[in-house]
Each structure stands twice: as structure tokens, then as C-alpha cells.
Motif scaffolding. Structure first.
Motif, PDB file in Angstrom:
ATOM      1  N   ARG A  86      41.921  33.622  29.676  1.00 45.24           N
ATOM      2  CA  ARG A  86      41.638  35.103  29.279  1.00 45.24           C
ATOM      3  C   ARG A  86      41.955  35.901  30.503  1.00 45.24           C
ATOM      4  O   ARG A  86      41.485  35.551  31.617  1.00 45.24           O
ATOM      5  N   MET A  88      41.656  39.302  32.777  1.00 48.87           N
ATOM      6  CA  MET A  88      40.550  40.236  33.021  1.00 48.87           C
ATOM      7  C   MET A  88      41.133  41.090  33.962  1.00 48.87           C
ATOM      8  O   MET A  88      41.900  40.844  34.918  1.00 48.87           O
ATOM      9  N   LEU A  96      30.077  46.877  44.938  1.00 46.35           N
ATOM     10  CA  LEU A  96      29.818  45.932  43.945  1.00 46.35           C
ATOM     11  C   LEU A  96      31.052  45.435  43.123  1.00 46.35           C
ATOM     12  O   LEU A  96      31.132  44.186  42.781  1.00 46.35           O
ATOM     13  N   ALA A  99      32.227  42.622  45.433  1.00 44.33           N
ATOM     14  CA  ALA A  99      31.490  41.459  45.408  1.00 44.33           C
ATOM     15  C   ALA A  99      31.706  40.688  43.939  1.00 44.33           C
ATOM     16  O   ALA A  99      31.653  39.276  44.042  1.00 44.33           O
ATOM     17  N   LEU A 100      31.784  41.490  42.909  1.00 43.50           N
ATOM     18  CA  LEU A 100      32.071  40.762  41.660  1.00 43.50           C
ATOM     19  C   LEU A 100      33.702  40.276  41.586  1.00 43.50           C
ATOM     20  O   LEU A 100      33.715  39.051  40.864  1.00 43.50           O
ATOM     21  N   TYR A 103      32.735  36.988  43.358  1.00 45.61           N
ATOM     22  CA  TYR A 103      31.802  36.085  42.462  1.00 45.61           C
ATOM     23  C   TYR A 103      32.738  35.550  41.214  1.00 45.61           C
ATOM     24  O   TYR A 103      32.380  34.085  41.030  1.00 45.61           O
ATOM     25  N   PHE A 104      33.633  36.291  40.831  1.00 44.66           N
ATOM     26  CA  PHE A 104      34.255  35.668  39.268  1.00 44.66           C
ATOM     27  C   PHE A 104      35.646  35.349  39.606  1.00 44.66           C
ATOM     28  O   PHE A 104      36.019  34.440  38.926  1.00 44.66           O
ATOM     29  N   ARG A 107      35.126  31.392  39.568  1.00 43.24           N
ATOM     30  CA  ARG A 107      33.927  30.638  38.857  1.00 43.24           C
ATOM     31  C   ARG A 107      34.683  29.988  37.575  1.00 43.24           C
ATOM     32  O   ARG A 107      34.136  29.017  37.279  1.00 43.24           O
ATOM     33  N   PHE A 111      39.524  32.041  33.193  1.00 45.78           N
ATOM     34  CA  PHE A 111      39.208  33.365  33.558  1.00 45.78           C
ATOM     35  C   PHE A 111      39.961  33.975  34.553  1.00 45.78           C
ATOM     36  O   PHE A 111      39.670  33.877  35.731  1.00 45.78           O
ATOM     37  N   HIS A 129      39.811  39.258  47.989  1.00 46.38           N
ATOM     38  CA  HIS A 129      39.552  38.134  47.365  1.00 46.38           C
ATOM     39  C   HIS A 129      40.563  37.378  46.521  1.00 46.38           C
ATOM     40  O   HIS A 129      40.200  36.982  45.251  1.00 46.38           O
ATOM     41  N   THR A 150      39.997  41.644  28.605  1.00 45.78           N
ATOM     42  CA  THR A 150      38.660  41.957  29.163  1.00 45.78           C
ATOM     43  C   THR A 150      38.501  42.858  30.383  1.00 45.78           C
ATOM     44  O   THR A 150      39.278  42.566  31.110  1.00 45.78           O
ATOM     45  N   ILE A 152      36.206  44.838  33.500  1.00 45.23           N
ATOM     46  CA  ILE A 152      34.515  44.990  34.226  1.00 45.23           C
ATOM     47  C   ILE A 152      34.853  46.385  34.696  1.00 45.23           C
ATOM     48  O   ILE A 152      35.628  46.753  35.582  1.00 45.23           O
ATOM     49  N   LEU A 176      32.613  44.679  30.196  1.00 45.69           N
ATOM     50  CA  LEU A 176      31.291  44.324  30.981  1.00 45.69           C
ATOM     51  C   LEU A 176      31.073  45.401  31.832  1.00 45.69           C
ATOM     52  O   LEU A 176      31.808  45.765  32.940  1.00 45.69           O
ATOM     53  N   PHE A 178      28.638  47.866  34.310  1.00 44.09           N
ATOM     54  CA  PHE A 178      27.830  47.857  35.306  1.00 44.09           C
ATOM     55  C   PHE A 178      27.472  49.435  35.730  1.00 44.09           C
ATOM     56  O   PHE A 178      26.370  49.577  36.409  1.00 44.09           O
TER      57      PHE A 178
ATOM     58  N   TYR B  95      28.593  38.589  49.867  1.00 38.21           N
ATOM     59  CA  TYR B  95      28.933  39.525  49.318  1.00 38.21           C
ATOM     60  C   TYR B  95      28.374  40.618  48.007  1.00 38.21           C
ATOM     61  O   TYR B  95      27.796  41.528  48.198  1.00 38.21           O
ATOM     62  N   LEU B  96      27.555  39.392  47.099  1.00 38.25           N
ATOM     63  CA  LEU B  96      26.697  39.949  46.050  1.00 38.25           C
ATOM     64  C   LEU B  96      25.494  40.818  46.777  1.00 38.25           C
ATOM     65  O   LEU B  96      25.156  41.886  46.325  1.00 38.25           O
ATOM     66  N   ALA B  99      26.304  43.809  48.382  1.00 41.28           N
ATOM     67  CA  ALA B  99      26.602  44.954  47.507  1.00 41.28           C
ATOM     68  C   ALA B  99      25.239  45.524  46.757  1.00 41.28           C
ATOM     69  O   ALA B  99      24.881  46.729  46.453  1.00 41.28           O
ATOM     70  N   LEU B 200      29.496  37.438  31.468  1.00 41.45           N
ATOM     71  CA  LEU B 200      31.247  37.822  31.332  1.00 41.45           C
ATOM     72  C   LEU B 200      31.607  36.694  30.251  1.00 41.45           C
ATOM     73  O   LEU B 200      32.579  37.026  29.635  1.00 41.45           O
ATOM     74  N   VAL B 203      31.140  38.340  26.966  1.00 41.61           N
ATOM     75  CA  VAL B 203      32.054  39.502  26.493  1.00 41.61           C
ATOM     76  C   VAL B 203      33.554  38.798  26.281  1.00 41.61           C
ATOM     77  O   VAL B 203      34.009  39.191  25.285  1.00 41.61           O
ATOM     78  N   ALA B 207      35.182  39.750  22.734  1.00 44.61           N
ATOM     79  CA  ALA B 207      36.298  39.957  22.940  1.00 44.61           C
ATOM     80  C   ALA B 207      37.554  39.208  22.286  1.00 44.61           C
ATOM     81  O   ALA B 207      38.316  39.714  21.759  1.00 44.61           O
TER      82      ALA B 207
END
Lengths: 218, 218
Positions: A86, A88, A96, A99-100, A103-104, A107, A111, A129, A150, A152, A176, A178, B95-96, B99, B200, B203, B207
Motif C-alpha cells: 500500500r 501512502m 506531529l 513523529a508519525l 512512527y510509521f 512499522r 505500507f 526519517h 492512503t 495521512i 487518517l 489528525f 519523536y512522538l 510532538a 492506519l 484505513v 481504502a
């Protein structure tokens, strides 16, 4: 929108959690089997709920020795569509957003975060990142090139609706969000509004009421 | 836990959203009145749902000219407990975590972020986005001093449960958990697990299914 979906949002969320739990068990445990009540206990749910959810992904009833972890993991992954990649993208490279990205980005190997966008020229034409950052004016071109499905959204509230329209026009079918604002999308686009302020206000509400209760008891 | 609460979590989340909407309308609109269907439309809900929620905070039925915005705003704020300050702390200055310090620090003047904690000595003894950072070994002392009631967890999954126990022992009665793991707390503590990965993956699931549907139609 609900009528278009046979599977509820909560079910998909729980299957996502089971999948990660099973992945971790598969990597660390010697026991190839697991009972529904064990999954339930690790997820804070009832065994009946777990069995209902597992029926959704094709398992009708656990045998005497339990479910096979590897098989359950494969089914959950397949249900969640982890057979293909997928693509994104994220819009809004503030604290934020950054940080995402972190994070993603690693992960889930399927994705692929292809691009990040911002209106501020000082935040783009670089890699954050591991994700390439572009001016938001290039959104449609870049999304079409990478076939992004997708999005964010981490822009401020007043910019979020316009960004959502741009994502949809560029072919995105899941968002998604925020930004602390209600976003409208066409019926064929799925949107999840993740409102951090509501989440914290809810926690504060119940924290306050629990401690008030504690105080009255004393 | 549900039996202890008369108000559902979803109701509190919606009232939090109404409150912010009303605040914005109160600050920008000349019209002192609003109809339930207007609130509903701005929040993507039905008017019946809005009226049910407003009954919860003491408004039984809208008059012919609608609800008074200022009065509704006062009631929603009072319901959410915005009459007194809530002290909060965050654990996990990655990071999160950083944020979220930025996101929450000035969002609600009655939510006071008193402290942040980390196990890494390189991340503490400084101020980030206006919040003082301490070694996690000082958690109990600092939380007691500031009378913190609400905690935010942004540590890695394997550290989250221990941090939750420490927060609870230090008197915290509400936790917003971002670590992707199920956390157990005593029945008198409220926990909200905000699982970004599940959000995520959900979604991406819908999607994908929406776009598959689009493809079959062609």
C-alpha cells in the motif's frame, strides 16, 4: 457509508491487534498453538469476542489444542490485505507529522510511505526519517506517480478540508486525519478522524470522575 | 469498568467535539443561537444524536430559535470538568512524545502539562516545548509534588506496562496510552489505548476495499 461495508471498523481494528500479537508470539514462543481465551486475555477482550472475530477471517471454532499460530497469522495478514504493497503519503510536516513519519516508516514493510508534503518551502526538498518531502503544490503529480491510495493529514485544522479534497482528487481512497476538525469526503472514500484532543479530554473526564469517587468514599 | 460509568465514552468524545465547535462559533459568529441540525451537520452526525447528547448535559429540546451558543458552551465545559485545572505528565520523550508535548501544551489552558520523563539521561534535565523533563527514576516524587492525575504514555511497547504501574502507584487515575500494547490497570483507573498502527491498518483496509470495488465497477 456503513451499508457498503460488511465488516465493522472495530472488527478490523481488533484483527489488526491480533495479527501483531500473533506475529510476536510466532517469533518468540515455542508453542505452535494458542487458545482463544489466551488471545482474549492478552488483548483485554472476552474469548467469545475473539472467536467471533476469528470466524470473520475463516476460523470456525478452536480445536481441543487451540488455533495454529502460524495459520492464524497468515489468515489475519491476508484479511488485512497484506499480500500487496500500500502506498501512502503524509501532508503537514510539523512536529506531529515528523513523529508519525518516524512512527510509521518501518512499522509495516508493506505500507510504503512514498512522500510527505508541506506548504512551507523551508520544510521540503529533503528527506525526513527516510521519506522524501515535496512542496504541497506538487501533491497531485507525486501521488499519481507513486499510485498512493492512503493519506495521512497532519496540517492545521483550517487547512485540512482543502488537503482532503486534493488527496481525493489525486486518487486517495483512505484518509487518517489528525487535524482537529470534521472532514467531509465522498462516499467512496474512507476517513478516520483521530482526534487527540477528544481522546485526552475523555481520559481527563473519567480520571476526574474516578478520583472524585475515590474521594467521596474516604 | 463500564458499570461504574453512567456516561459512555463516545458521548464524552462527542461533547468534547461540540465544545470546541461552540467555542469557535462563539468567537467568530454574530448569531448567538444554533440549531441541533447545524451542530450535527458540522460534526457529521444526526440531529437526533446531538439532541440526545445535549440532554446529557442538561438541555432538553431546542426551542424554535435554537440553543444559545454561550450557554451551551458553558454547560459543555462544565460537564467536561473545565472548572478546575488538571495536572498531566508524559512518559517517553521520543519523536512522538515530543510532538505530543507540542500538541497538548497550549491546547487547553486548564490541562497543565507539568512534567515529562525519560529513561535516557540525554533526554532529560531540560525544557521541551515549555515542559520540564526529568529522569524516569524521579517519576513518583515529581508526580506527587505536582498532584498529577492524568498520564500520557509514549514509551516503547515493552516498557509501557511497567510505566503504567508506576503512574498508578503515583496516584494517576487516567492514562492515554500510545504504546502499541494492551495495558492492564486497576478498575479505578481509566485507560484509553490509542493504537496508531491499528488506525492506519484500518484505513488501509477500507481504502483497499473501496478501490477494489471501484475497479470491479469499471
Amino acid at each position: 457509508m456503513a451499508a457498503q461495508r460488511k465488516i465493522s471498523e472495530r472488527t478490523v481494528e481488533r484483527i489488526s491487534r491480533y495479527r501483531r500479537l500473533l506475529e510476536s508470539i510466532h517469533a518468540t514462543s515455542d508453542n505452535p498453538f494458542i487458545y482463544s481465551h489466551e488471545i482474549a486475555s492478552l488483548c483485554g477482550l472476552t474469548a467469545a469476542q475473539v472467536r467471533r472475530d476469528l470466524m470473520t477471517i475463516g476460523f470456525s471454532g478452536s480445536s481441543a489444542r487451540g488455533y495454529e499460530v502460524a495459520e492464524l497469522l497468515r489468515s489475519a495478514s491476508s484479511f488485512l490485505g497484506f499480500s500487496h504493497e500500500r502506498r501512502m503519503a503524509l501532508v503537514g510536516i510539523g512536529y506531529l507529522g515528523r513523529a508519525l513519519l518516524d512512527y510509521f516508516v518501518d512499522r509495516n514493510p508493506l505500507f510504503k510511505l512514498c512522500a510527505a508534503f508541506d506548504a512551507d518551502p523551508g520544510k521540503v526538498d529533503r528527506v525526513i526519517h527516510g521519506v522524501r518531502c515535496y512542496p504541497v503544490t506538487q501533491l497531485k503529480t507525486v501521488l499519481a506517480t507513486h499510485q498512493v491510495s492512503t493519506g495521512i493529514i497532519t496540517v492545521p485544522a483550517d487547512a485540512a478540508q482543502n488537503i482532503a479534497w486534493e488527496l481525493v482528487e489525486a486518487g486517495v481512497t483512505g484518509i487518517l486525519n489528525f487535524a482537529p476538525v470534521q472532514i467531509r469526503v465522498p462516499a467512496n472514500v474512507f476517513i478516520e478522524n483521530l482526534d487527540l484532543t477528544s481522546a485526552l479530554e475523555k481520559v481527563a473526564y473519567f480520571a476526574g470522575n474516578f478520583s472524585d469517587k475515590e474521594r467521596t468514599k474516604k
